[in-house]
Design a protein around this motif. Structure first.
Motif, PDB file in Angstrom:
ATOM      1  N   ALA A 230       8.575  21.668 -24.312  1.00  0.00           N
ATOM      2  CA  ALA A 230       7.366  20.639 -24.304  1.00  0.00           C
ATOM      3  C   ALA A 230       6.246  19.859 -24.559  1.00  0.00           C
ATOM      4  CB  ALA A 230       7.621  21.245 -22.437  1.00  0.00           C
TER       5      ALA A 230
ATOM      6  N   ARG B 116       2.489  18.765 -24.284  1.00  0.00           N
ATOM      7  CA  ARG B 116       1.879  17.909 -23.394  1.00  0.00           C
ATOM      8  C   ARG B 116       0.883  17.167 -23.318  1.00  0.00           C
ATOM      9  NH1 ARG B 116      -0.893  22.806 -19.856  1.00  0.00           N
ATOM     10  NH2 ARG B 116      -2.073  20.688 -19.164  1.00  0.00           N
TER      11      ARG B 116
ATOM     12  N   CYS C 209      -3.445  18.167 -24.442  1.00  0.00           N
ATOM     13  CA  CYS C 209      -2.746  19.613 -25.269  1.00  0.00           C
ATOM     14  C   CYS C 209      -2.591  21.125 -24.497  1.00  0.00           C
ATOM     15  CB  CYS C 209      -2.885  19.872 -26.795  1.00  0.00           C
ATOM     16  SG  CYS C 209      -3.504  18.452 -27.555  1.00  0.00           S
ATOM     17  N   GLY C 210      -4.097  21.230 -23.579  1.00  0.00           N
ATOM     18  CA  GLY C 210      -3.649  22.610 -23.467  1.00  0.00           C
ATOM     19  C   GLY C 210      -3.797  23.285 -24.102  1.00  0.00           C
TER      20      GLY C 210
ATOM     21  N   LEU D  85      -8.445  23.009 -23.905  1.00  0.00           N
ATOM     22  CA  LEU D  85      -8.457  22.145 -22.393  1.00  0.00           C
ATOM     23  C   LEU D  85      -9.109  20.889 -21.878  1.00  0.00           C
ATOM     24  CD1 LEU D  85      -6.283  21.627 -20.249  1.00  0.00           C
ATOM     25  CD2 LEU D  85      -6.890  23.415 -19.213  1.00  0.00           C
TER      26      LEU D  85
ATOM     27  N   GLU E   7      -3.223  14.935 -16.529  1.00  0.00           N
ATOM     28  CA  GLU E   7      -1.881  15.716 -17.393  1.00  0.00           C
ATOM     29  C   GLU E   7      -0.458  14.923 -17.567  1.00  0.00           C
ATOM     30  OE1 GLU E   7       0.488  19.511 -17.377  1.00  0.00           O
ATOM     31  OE2 GLU E   7      -0.393  18.998 -15.236  1.00  0.00           O
TER      32      GLU E   7
ATOM     33  N   SER F 190       3.233  15.807 -18.927  1.00  0.00           N
ATOM     34  CA  SER F 190       3.839  16.710 -19.530  1.00  0.00           C
ATOM     35  C   SER F 190       5.775  15.968 -19.712  1.00  0.00           C
ATOM     36  CB  SER F 190       4.176  17.915 -18.815  1.00  0.00           C
ATOM     37  OG  SER F 190       4.520  17.836 -17.191  1.00  0.00           O
TER      38      SER F 190
ATOM     39  N   ARG G   9       9.426  17.228 -20.770  1.00  0.00           N
ATOM     40  CA  ARG G   9      10.336  18.542 -21.138  1.00  0.00           C
ATOM     41  C   ARG G   9      12.058  18.109 -21.154  1.00  0.00           C
ATOM     42  NH1 ARG G   9       8.371  23.390 -19.255  1.00  0.00           N
ATOM     43  NH2 ARG G   9       6.823  22.350 -18.574  1.00  0.00           N
TER      44      ARG G   9
ATOM     45  N   ARG H  28       0.482  13.438 -13.677  1.00  0.00           N
ATOM     46  CA  ARG H  28      -1.039  13.545 -12.359  1.00  0.00           C
ATOM     47  C   ARG H  28      -1.445  12.796 -12.827  1.00  0.00           C
ATOM     48  NH1 ARG H  28       0.308  18.324  -9.957  1.00  0.00           N
ATOM     49  NH2 ARG H  28       2.120  20.115 -10.884  1.00  0.00           N
TER      50      ARG H  28
ATOM     51  N   SER I 213       6.720  12.291 -10.899  1.00  0.00           N
ATOM     52  CA  SER I 213       7.538  13.228 -11.419  1.00  0.00           C
ATOM     53  C   SER I 213       9.331  12.173 -11.601  1.00  0.00           C
ATOM     54  CB  SER I 213       8.094  14.063 -10.851  1.00  0.00           C
ATOM     55  OG  SER I 213       8.700  14.480 -11.512  1.00  0.00           O
TER      56      SER I 213
ATOM     57  N   TYR J 208      -1.578  15.573 -28.983  1.00  0.00           N
ATOM     58  CA  TYR J 208      -0.708  16.104 -27.466  1.00  0.00           C
ATOM     59  C   TYR J 208      -0.038  17.414 -28.151  1.00  0.00           C
ATOM     60  CZ  TYR J 208       3.367  14.015 -31.269  1.00  0.00           C
ATOM     61  OH  TYR J 208       3.795  13.969 -31.931  1.00  0.00           O
ATOM     62  N   ARG J 209       0.084  18.343 -27.744  1.00  0.00           N
ATOM     63  CA  ARG J 209       1.442  19.951 -27.767  1.00  0.00           C
ATOM     64  C   ARG J 209       2.388  19.609 -27.702  1.00  0.00           C
ATOM     65  NH1 ARG J 209      -1.096  25.071 -27.934  1.00  0.00           N
ATOM     66  NH2 ARG J 209       0.386  26.799 -27.759  1.00  0.00           N
TER      67      ARG J 209
END
Length: 271
Positions: free
Chosen positions: A143, A145, A148-149, A173, A204, A206, A208, A220, A228, A243-244
C-alpha cells in the motif's frame, strides 16, 4: 546405502546484512533447513544494495530466497523489477528482524519464524500477487499513503525502541498533514475520474493492492465522508507532496501515476 540428497529447485539464498547482525541464530537455522531440503543452495552475503543486484542478476535458474525483514524483501523485488525478471519465477522470504519491520511479511502470509518459513520455501505453494508500478519505475507491493504517516527507516532507526518509533511516526504524520498550517490540497484521479480536486483539503489518500485485479483507492477529505473506489490507474498531483510506499518515503513530487499490474509476481507461502 548412503542417504539421497533431496531434490527440489536450486536456490539462491540472499542473506541481508542486518539480519546477520541482529539474529545470527535464526539465520543459521534457516540456512540449515534450506540446505537440508534442497539439492543445490548458493548462499549470497551482500553488504550493499549493489551487491544484492549483482547476486540476483547472476542467479541463473536458481529461485531467490531473501532472509531478512520487509526492507530486504522490497530491495530484492525492486532489483528484479528493474531487470524485468520479477514475473519469471517465484520469490521466497524467511523473515528475520524486529517485529515492527516484519509487517509486510505477515500481511503476505509468510510465517514469522525461521523453521516454518524455511519449510514453506521448500514445500509451499506459489501465490500470484498484484503490483503497483509508478511512472518513475517504482513499485508498491502492499500500500501507499499520502500523507506518509511514517518515516523512512535509516541505519540509526535500528536501535529505536517501539515507543521512540511511535513518537517519531506521530510527529511525522502531524508535519505531513499540516503544511504551512493547512491540510494538503491535491487532485486525485482514478481511471480518469476525479475523486478530489485542489479546492478540497484532504486528510488522507491510500491506495493498496487487492485480490480483485484492481487497486483499492480511499480518499478522506476534511469535509464529508470518505470516497472509496476500485481502479486500475491512480494519478495524484498538486503542490509538492511525499508518499509512503510500503516501508519507504519518497518525494517531494508534484505528480505521480500508479498503475496496477495484476498477477505481476509470485511469492512462495505455506500450502
Amino acid at each position: 546405502m548412503s542417504a539421497q540428497r533431496p531434490a527440489g529447485h536450486p536456490l539462491l539464498v540472499v542473506i541481508d546484512p542486518a539480519a546477520r547482525a541482529m539474529d545470527g541464530e535464526s539465520v543459521r537455522i534457516a540456512k540449515d533447513v534450506l540446505c537440508a531440503g534442497s539439492s543445490s543452495v548458493k548462499i549470497a552475503l551482500p553488504d550493499s544494495a549493489e551487491e544484492v543486484d549483482r547476486a540476483l542478476a547472476h542467479r541463473g535458474r536458481r529461485r531467490p530466497v531473501v532472509v531478512g525483514d520487509d526492507g530486504a524483501l522490497l530491495r530484492a523485488l525492486r532489483a528484479l523489477h528493474r531487470e524485468r525478471t520479477l514475473g519469471q519465477g517465484p520469490v521466497a522470504l524467511v523473515p528475520v528482524g524486529q517485529r515492527s519491520a516484519l509487517v509486510l511479511a505477515r500481511a503476505l502470509g509468510v510465517p514469522v519464524g525461521a523453521v516454518p518459513a524455511a519449510r514453506a520455501v521448500l514445500d509451499g505453494a506459489e501465490r500470484e500477487l498484484d503490483l503497483l508500478v509508478d511512472d518513475s519505475g517504482g513499485i508498491v507491493v502492499g500500500a501507499l499513503r499520502i500523507p506518509c504517516g511514517g518515516f523512512a527507516v535509516s541505519p540509526t532507526a535500528l536501535g529505536w525502541t517501539p515507543v521512540e518509533r511511535a513518537a517519531r511516526a506521530a510527529r511525522y504524520l502531524v508535519r505531513s498533514l499540516v503544511a504551512n498550517g493547512q491540510p494538503q490540497r491535491l487532485r486525485v484521479e482514478a481511471d480518469g475520474v476525479i475523486l478530489a480536486d485542489l479546492d478540497h483539503p484532504l486528510q488522507e489518500i491510500s491506495v493498496r493492492t487487492a485480490k480483485s485485479g484492481l487497486a483499492e483507492v480511499l480518499v478522506r477529505g476534511s469535509n464529508g465522508g470518505p470516497v472509496s473506489v476500485q481502479a486500475r490507474t491512480v494519478t495524484v498531483s498538486g503542490r509538492d507532496f511525499r508518499y509512503r510506499a510500503d516501508a519507504s518515503v519518497t518525494g517531494p513530487v508534484r505528480t505521480r501515476t500508479w498503475t496496477l499490474q495484476p498477477a505481476a509476481w509470485r511469492l512462495t507461502v505455506p500450502r
